[in-house]
Enzyme design. Structure first.
Site, PDB file in Angstrom:
ATOM      1  N   ASN A 148       0.875  -1.171   0.000  1.00  0.00           N
ATOM      2  CA  ASN A 148       0.000   0.000   0.000  1.00  0.00           C
ATOM      3  C   ASN A 148       0.912   1.221   0.000  1.00  0.00           C
ATOM      4  O   ASN A 148       1.464   1.578   1.031  1.00  0.00           O
ATOM      5  CB  ASN A 148      -0.891  -0.027   1.245  1.00  0.00           C
ATOM      6  CG  ASN A 148      -1.723   1.239   1.395  1.00  0.00           C
ATOM      7  OD1 ASN A 148      -1.832   2.036   0.469  1.00  0.00           O
ATOM      8  ND2 ASN A 148      -2.310   1.424   2.575  1.00  0.00           N
ATOM      9  N   LYS A 186       0.217   4.248  -0.350  1.00  0.00           N
ATOM     10  CA  LYS A 186      -0.388   5.466   0.196  1.00  0.00           C
ATOM     11  C   LYS A 186      -0.057   6.648  -0.717  1.00  0.00           C
ATOM     12  O   LYS A 186       0.024   6.468  -1.933  1.00  0.00           O
ATOM     13  CB  LYS A 186       0.066   5.682   1.651  1.00  0.00           C
ATOM     14  CG  LYS A 186      -0.165   4.426   2.505  1.00  0.00           C
ATOM     15  CD  LYS A 186      -0.002   4.659   3.975  1.00  0.00           C
ATOM     16  CE  LYS A 186      -0.262   3.354   4.734  1.00  0.00           C
ATOM     17  NZ  LYS A 186      -0.159   3.528   6.184  1.00  0.00           N
ATOM     18  N   HIS A 190      -9.450   1.535   4.426  1.00  0.00           N
ATOM     19  CA  HIS A 190      -8.233   1.750   5.223  1.00  0.00           C
ATOM     20  C   HIS A 190      -8.548   2.758   6.332  1.00  0.00           C
ATOM     21  O   HIS A 190      -9.311   3.707   6.120  1.00  0.00           O
ATOM     22  CB  HIS A 190      -7.089   2.254   4.338  1.00  0.00           C
ATOM     23  CG  HIS A 190      -5.755   2.181   5.026  1.00  0.00           C
ATOM     24  ND1 HIS A 190      -5.361   3.112   5.948  1.00  0.00           N
ATOM     25  CD2 HIS A 190      -4.765   1.266   4.958  1.00  0.00           C
ATOM     26  CE1 HIS A 190      -4.162   2.777   6.418  1.00  0.00           C
ATOM     27  NE2 HIS A 190      -3.774   1.657   5.830  1.00  0.00           N
ATOM     28  N   GLU A 198      -7.011   5.154   7.439  1.00  0.00           N
ATOM     29  CA  GLU A 198      -6.735   6.551   7.089  1.00  0.00           C
ATOM     30  C   GLU A 198      -7.903   7.156   6.310  1.00  0.00           C
ATOM     31  O   GLU A 198      -8.201   8.346   6.453  1.00  0.00           O
ATOM     32  CB  GLU A 198      -5.426   6.639   6.280  1.00  0.00           C
ATOM     33  CG  GLU A 198      -4.226   6.341   7.186  1.00  0.00           C
ATOM     34  CD  GLU A 198      -3.007   5.781   6.466  1.00  0.00           C
ATOM     35  OE1 GLU A 198      -2.975   5.791   5.221  1.00  0.00           O
ATOM     36  OE2 GLU A 198      -2.093   5.314   7.166  1.00  0.00           O
ATOM     37  N   GLU A 220      -5.812  -4.469  10.400  1.00  0.00           N
ATOM     38  CA  GLU A 220      -4.773  -3.488  10.709  1.00  0.00           C
ATOM     39  C   GLU A 220      -5.125  -2.747  11.984  1.00  0.00           C
ATOM     40  O   GLU A 220      -5.971  -1.849  11.968  1.00  0.00           O
ATOM     41  CB  GLU A 220      -4.654  -2.457   9.583  1.00  0.00           C
ATOM     42  CG  GLU A 220      -4.380  -3.038   8.231  1.00  0.00           C
ATOM     43  CD  GLU A 220      -3.707  -2.014   7.311  1.00  0.00           C
ATOM     44  OE1 GLU A 220      -2.688  -2.382   6.726  1.00  0.00           O
ATOM     45  OE2 GLU A 220      -4.182  -0.879   7.210  1.00  0.00           O
ATOM     46  N   GLY A 248       1.997   2.784  10.880  1.00  0.00           N
ATOM     47  CA  GLY A 248       2.970   3.860  10.747  1.00  0.00           C
ATOM     48  C   GLY A 248       3.595   4.293  12.068  1.00  0.00           C
ATOM     49  O   GLY A 248       4.257   5.311  12.137  1.00  0.00           O
ATOM     50  N   SER A 294       2.801  -1.788  10.218  1.00  0.00           N
ATOM     51  CA  SER A 294       4.242  -1.885  10.471  1.00  0.00           C
ATOM     52  C   SER A 294       4.784  -3.301  10.285  1.00  0.00           C
ATOM     53  O   SER A 294       5.695  -3.722  10.996  1.00  0.00           O
ATOM     54  CB  SER A 294       4.585  -1.330  11.852  1.00  0.00           C
ATOM     55  OG  SER A 294       4.167   0.022  11.946  1.00  0.00           O
TER      56      SER A 294
END
Ligand code: 3PY
Length: 253
Positions: free
Chosen positions: A10, A12, A97, A99, A169, A175, A215
């Site tokens: 991914n 991003k 996701h 985010e 996740e 991150g 991560s």
């Protein structure tokens, strides 16, 4: 088990077009020679998709978007539809996701529309779920992931659901450099599989790939992938350099 093992990158909002194509080319060349023991997918910004599709041998590396619109077509300035994603040659799309949920207000209802449109356009969906730190500390992770599945994908028929890959996740591990321990991850992956089994039956649950994200890198991948209910990874930072990403893929050796 016979489940598909998958390592998906991914990217991003990283890598400009030249950088992205250079990485795609390098991965393609390496994995053509050194065949991976899993399916490999890279999910890139929209603008990379068409050219990346021409660069990649789709037998070796799959291609996906990181999002798509919740509307079919029309006056939605700046949006990219599932049909457009498919027309580039991409085969996958990441939806939900954290985010997107956190920064762009994507609700379970919006995600439900996106999932339906993606499947209608023959994209495989990498559907992300996972709890926040507060929810983990309150021991609510199981109810959170169950509600996320119920809210956006459990409306699907079993046949449709076969084109959904789940990515667990934990938000506290995205991150942040913090990873769930492999035992923590396995515990909730097994739970997720049990929830899928309750809804769609054991056979479908046994065929559903559940990826770990957050991560995941070359150092911890092999340990995570050794767990019976962890079928691969959705890889953020470690997907941006060929050596790092290939190191994660090697976790399936
Ligand atoms: C991460 O590895 O941090 C991710 O969010 C992958 O999607």
């Amino acid at each position: 088990n016979m489940r598909k093992k998958i390592v998906a990158g991914n990217w991003k909002m990283n890598l400009n077009l030249q950088e992205g194509l250079a990485l795609a080319k390098e991965l393609n060349e390496t994995l053509t020679v050194n065949k991976p023991n899993c399916d490999v997918v890279i999910c890139t910004p929209f603008i990379h998709l068409a050219m990346a599709a021409q660069t990649l041998n789709s037998e070796v590396i799959g291609l996906g978007a990181e999002n798509c619109a919740d509307k079919e077509k029309g006056a939605y300035t700046g949006e990219v539809s599932a049909e457009m994603v498919k027309s580039t040659g991409a085969q996958y799309v990441i939806l939900g996701h954290s985010e997107r949920r956190q920064y762009y207000g994507e609700t379970p209802e919006i995600l439900k529309e996106k999932v339906l449109l993606a499947l209608k356009n023959n994209l495989k969906v990498i559907f992300c779920i996972g709890e926040s730190l507060e929810e983990r500390e309150a021991n609510k992770q199981n109810e959170v992931v169950k509600a996320e599945l119920e809210g956006s994908v459990f409306n699907l028929t079993a046949e449709e659901f076969k084109n959904v890959i789940i990515a667990y996740e934990p938000i506290w591990a995205i991150g942040t450099g913090k990873t769930a321990t492999s035992d923590q991850a396995e515990e909730i992956h097994a739970y997720i599989r049990s929830v899928v089994a309750e809804k769609y039956g054991d056979a479908v649950a046994q065929e559903t790939s559940i990826l770990y994200g957050g991560s995941c890198n070359a150092k911890n991948a092999a340990e995570l992938f050794s767990k019976v209910d962890i079928d691969g990874g959705l890889i953020g930072g470690a997907s941006l350099k060929a050596a790092d990403f290939l190191g994660v893929i090697d976790g399936w050796k």
